[in-house]
Design a protein around this motif. Structure first.
Motif, PDB file in Angstrom:
ATOM      1  N   ASN A 355      -9.152  -8.346   7.723  1.00 60.12           N
ATOM      2  CA  ASN A 355      -7.449  -8.642   7.473  1.00 60.12           C
ATOM      3  C   ASN A 355      -6.458  -8.116   9.063  1.00 60.12           C
ATOM      4  O   ASN A 355      -5.430  -9.556   8.944  1.00 60.12           O
ATOM      5  CB  ASN A 355      -7.042  -7.143   6.942  1.00 60.12           C
ATOM      6  CG  ASN A 355      -7.457  -7.337   5.245  1.00 60.12           C
ATOM      7  OD1 ASN A 355      -6.597  -7.742   4.588  1.00 60.12           O
ATOM      8  ND2 ASN A 355      -8.753  -6.469   5.279  1.00 60.12           N
ATOM      9  N   LEU A 401      -2.100  -4.686  10.670  1.00 63.96           N
ATOM     10  CA  LEU A 401      -2.918  -5.039   9.577  1.00 63.96           C
ATOM     11  C   LEU A 401      -1.449  -5.836   8.486  1.00 63.96           C
ATOM     12  O   LEU A 401      -1.373  -6.487   7.600  1.00 63.96           O
ATOM     13  CB  LEU A 401      -3.256  -4.777   8.635  1.00 63.96           C
ATOM     14  CG  LEU A 401      -4.840  -3.976   9.276  1.00 63.96           C
ATOM     15  CD1 LEU A 401      -6.370  -3.301   8.892  1.00 63.96           C
ATOM     16  CD2 LEU A 401      -5.638  -5.208   9.927  1.00 63.96           C
ATOM     17  N   PHE A 402      -0.277  -5.468   8.314  1.00 61.73           N
ATOM     18  CA  PHE A 402       0.746  -5.737   7.538  1.00 61.73           C
ATOM     19  C   PHE A 402       1.357  -6.411   8.185  1.00 61.73           C
ATOM     20  O   PHE A 402       1.608  -7.192   9.275  1.00 61.73           O
ATOM     21  CB  PHE A 402       1.681  -4.345   7.718  1.00 61.73           C
ATOM     22  CG  PHE A 402       0.712  -2.903   7.433  1.00 61.73           C
ATOM     23  CD1 PHE A 402       1.176  -3.016   6.109  1.00 61.73           C
ATOM     24  CD2 PHE A 402       0.135  -2.090   8.324  1.00 61.73           C
ATOM     25  CE1 PHE A 402       0.539  -1.267   5.066  1.00 61.73           C
ATOM     26  CE2 PHE A 402      -0.091  -0.741   7.449  1.00 61.73           C
ATOM     27  CZ  PHE A 402      -0.200  -0.950   6.265  1.00 61.73           C
ATOM     28  N   ASP A 482      -7.140   2.105   1.148  1.00 61.39           N
ATOM     29  CA  ASP A 482      -6.987   1.728   2.678  1.00 61.39           C
ATOM     30  C   ASP A 482      -6.661   0.287   1.865  1.00 61.39           C
ATOM     31  O   ASP A 482      -5.537  -0.151   2.377  1.00 61.39           O
ATOM     32  CB  ASP A 482      -7.603   1.889   3.576  1.00 61.39           C
ATOM     33  CG  ASP A 482      -8.104   3.004   4.477  1.00 61.39           C
ATOM     34  OD1 ASP A 482      -7.331   3.569   3.730  1.00 61.39           O
ATOM     35  OD2 ASP A 482      -9.103   3.261   5.553  1.00 61.39           O
ATOM     36  N   SER A 483      -7.092  -0.466   1.609  1.00 62.52           N
ATOM     37  CA  SER A 483      -7.310  -1.889   0.850  1.00 62.52           C
ATOM     38  C   SER A 483      -6.258  -2.100  -0.251  1.00 62.52           C
ATOM     39  O   SER A 483      -5.284  -2.796  -0.501  1.00 62.52           O
ATOM     40  CB  SER A 483      -8.544  -2.686   0.064  1.00 62.52           C
ATOM     41  OG  SER A 483      -8.088  -4.152  -0.414  1.00 62.52           O
ATOM     42  N   LEU A 486      -3.450  -1.611   1.700  1.00 61.99           N
ATOM     43  CA  LEU A 486      -2.522  -2.895   2.398  1.00 61.99           C
ATOM     44  C   LEU A 486      -2.306  -4.219   1.369  1.00 61.99           C
ATOM     45  O   LEU A 486      -1.239  -4.748   1.624  1.00 61.99           O
ATOM     46  CB  LEU A 486      -4.056  -3.861   2.986  1.00 61.99           C
ATOM     47  CG  LEU A 486      -3.913  -3.125   4.555  1.00 61.99           C
ATOM     48  CD1 LEU A 486      -5.623  -3.134   4.805  1.00 61.99           C
ATOM     49  CD2 LEU A 486      -2.913  -2.645   5.605  1.00 61.99           C
ATOM     50  N   ASN A 490       1.776  -5.328   1.369  1.00 57.89           N
ATOM     51  CA  ASN A 490       1.946  -6.883   1.615  1.00 57.89           C
ATOM     52  C   ASN A 490       2.026  -7.759   0.924  1.00 57.89           C
ATOM     53  O   ASN A 490       2.952  -8.978   1.089  1.00 57.89           O
ATOM     54  CB  ASN A 490       0.682  -7.183   2.449  1.00 57.89           C
ATOM     55  CG  ASN A 490      -0.481  -6.498   3.849  1.00 57.89           C
ATOM     56  OD1 ASN A 490       1.174  -6.050   4.717  1.00 57.89           O
ATOM     57  ND2 ASN A 490      -1.465  -6.563   4.191  1.00 57.89           N
TER      58      ASN A 490
END
Length: 567
Positions: A355, A401-402, A482-483, A486, A490
């Protein structure tokens, strides 16, 4: 797999004096199956067992007739011609059995055992487990004074009676099986699973036994193919209730959820895996009793998602597993803890590698190094320190990652890193909520398998904290929680208006919690290819598989715990 009556199961390796004839049947069919059911108290339904109970619905309606010991020369004139669902026992044989149907002709008795399927296409038109069970029923009737020369297997699907001669050979085989089951129960050792056996395909305990998975991990030299013997997904789902002031009641086999001032919603109990109550939700006594009777756990959480605990029935019968769990936890062995932390760090590395908007070879390399260090940590403090350093590096780069959801999410997280109690920014609020949901799932899985969820191998015991549930969570935090976080940010599913600032903390609005729960269930139902076994399975099912593999490690069936890691 054979069908089942309603005889009691043992609760420990100290087997009671009387062995159910049904369990002797299972022992001849598969010793491991008999041990799981009889000694460890495991049970699960599948289509075959449900159909078997349906086939027995008539004979299970007991006829109120006493069948005492008789004197064949002075048979009473009103002796019964037949009786259904007759329970017989013998301290001499050490056996108890429920006979589906017994037909009498004077002093002659003939036991009849109902079988769900069709007549087998072999020379004897039957299988050894069925004949052993029938022979034991015949021996029990003989102890009552009746002459028993033969019995009958009635195959419901074929509507056919198959007569079995109950000769000396059949009786000796039955008594040898009784002795074998008793010795197995007293040994306190779970037999190994069958290897690539067609019996496993129809066994209702295949998802508990995991024959191919355990053989694959215990004997690496065996063929690599692993059959998926359970459905990829569990059709049952958690029931989330977060409407404050709602009441949960029951009507028949349905739960009735009534939000304050709104019309009620009905949910079939058979479709519920467990119930999660957020904040001020009330459950009637009748509903709670029914949930406990159906082995449906009820999880209590705060309105914001803080996990308080679980209410469940009498608990799993597998005392043997809990004793082994506490022995291993007391030993100070770090093998399982090392695997847990190493798997978590490797999954953090994978999430970063997939990511990050640009390659960061140094970060990926450092996380790989931390995973190797965790695998070889010499002490618990060293392992804890390694996990802390890896987490600092991971969350120190998490804001990168954002993307695509505005500038507010990433920079806010970057300023504070990981924080909680209370979370001080939007990203941490979502992570804390998701970690609570994941902890609940893993605690339910640990309890379902038979573990004590409050005694872990990595997290130290602390009053009210489900340490083993937290252990199981670790490898799944990056893959699931966590996935999801995101994805929600996102893809613009969560926005700045979905959060409330209170003093020093940030909380989700009720609508935002629904959005996060929807994302959580979407991820938990997502099918993945298992990296070790190669079959397709959902994340929710994977958590259960990992809990059962941990059980196999604790019981000494496989040498080491292998966390789920993705490439």
């Amino acid at each position: 797999m054979t069908t089942h009556d309603s005889e009691p199961l043992a609760e420990s390796s100290n087997a009671p004096d009387l062995l159910p004839a049904r369990m002797v049947n299972e022992f001849v069919y598969c010793p491991r199956l008999a041990y799981l059911e009889w000694v460890q108290g495991e049970w699960d339904d599948n289509l075959d067992t449900l159909q078997g109970r349906f086939a027995h619905r008539r004979v299970d309606r007991e006829t109120i007739v006493e069948v005492p010991e008789i004197d064949p020369e002075n048979l009473p004139p009103d002796a019964p011609r037949s009786t259904r669902s007759l329970t017989l026992s013998s301290t001499t044989l050490g056996v108890i059995a429920k006979v589906d149907l017994v037909e009498f002709d004077g002093a002659v008795a003939m036991p009849i055992d109902y079988k769900r399927g069709k007549v087998p296409e072999n020379d004897q038109r039957s299988f050894p487990p069925e004949r052993v069970q029938l022979a034991l029923q015949g021996l029990l009737l003989r102890e009552q004074g009746y002459a028993v020369d033969q019995g009958v297997l009635y195959f419901v699907a074929s509507k056919t009676r198959v007569e079995i001669e109950l000769d000396v050979i059949e009786e000796m085989q039955a008594l040898e099986a009784v002795d074998g089951l008793r010795k197995l129960a007293e040994s306190g050792k779970l037999p190994p699973p069958l290897v690539d056996s067609p019996k496993c395909i129809r066994c209702s305990l295949a998802g508990i036994c995991l024959p191919d998975e355990i053989n694959r991990l215990a004997h690496p030299g065996l063929p690599a193919d692993t059959r998926r013997l359970v459905p990829a997904r569990d059709d049952r789902l958690p029931l989330y209730i977060q409407s404050q002031g709602a009441t949960v009641s029951k009507r028949g086999e349905r739960l009735i959820v009534t939000p304050r001032g709104e019309p009620p919603t009905e949910v079939r109990m058979m479709e519920v895996a467990h119930v999660a109550l957020f904040g001020g939700v009330q459950v009637t006594t009748q509903a709670m009793q029914s949930l406990l009777e159906h082995d449906i756990p009820v999880a209590y959480l705060s309105q914001a998602g803080w996990f308080f605990g679980i209410v469940s029935g009498l608990g799993h019968k597998n005392v043997e597993l809990r004793m082994a769990q506490h022995r291993l936890a007391d030993s100070g062995d770090l093998a399982i803890a090392r695997s847990i932390v190493s798997g978590k760090v490797l999954n953090q590395r994978t999430l970063m590698r997939r990511n990050l908007p640009e390659r960061d070879v140094k970060l990926i390399g450092r996380l790989a190094l931390f995973a190797r260090q965790a695998r070889h940590a010499a002490s618990a403090p060293t392992l804890l320190g390694t996990e802390g350093i890896a987490a600092h590096d991971y969350f120190g780069n998490f804001h990168r990652l954002f993307r695509g959801a505005g500038e507010w999410a990433g920079p806010i997280f970057a300023a504070g890193g990981r924080n909680r109690r209370p979370p001080r920014d939007e990203v941490n609020a979502v992570l804390s909520f998701l970690y609570a949901m994941l902890t609940r799932e893993c605690t339910v899985a640990a309890q379902m398998v038979g573990f004590d969820p409050f005694r872990g191998f990595y997290h130290v015991p602390k009053y009210g904290r489900p340490a083993l549930g937290l252990d199981l969570c670790e490898e799944f935090r990056p893959l699931i929680a966590d996935s999801i976080c995101l994805t929600l940010f996102n893809q613009g599913e969560l926005r700045e208006g979905d959060f409330i600032r209170r003093a020093r903390g940030v909380a989700l609005t009720p609508e935002a919690r629904k959005t996060v729960l929807t994302g959580f269930e979407r991820r938990m139902s997502q099918l993945i290819t298992h990296p070790v076994f190669g079959y397709t399975v959902s994340y929710r099912r994977v958590i259960e598989v990992q809990a059962r593999l941990l059980r196999a490690v604790v019981l000494g069936e496989i040498p080491a715990y292998r966390p789920l890691t993705t490439r």
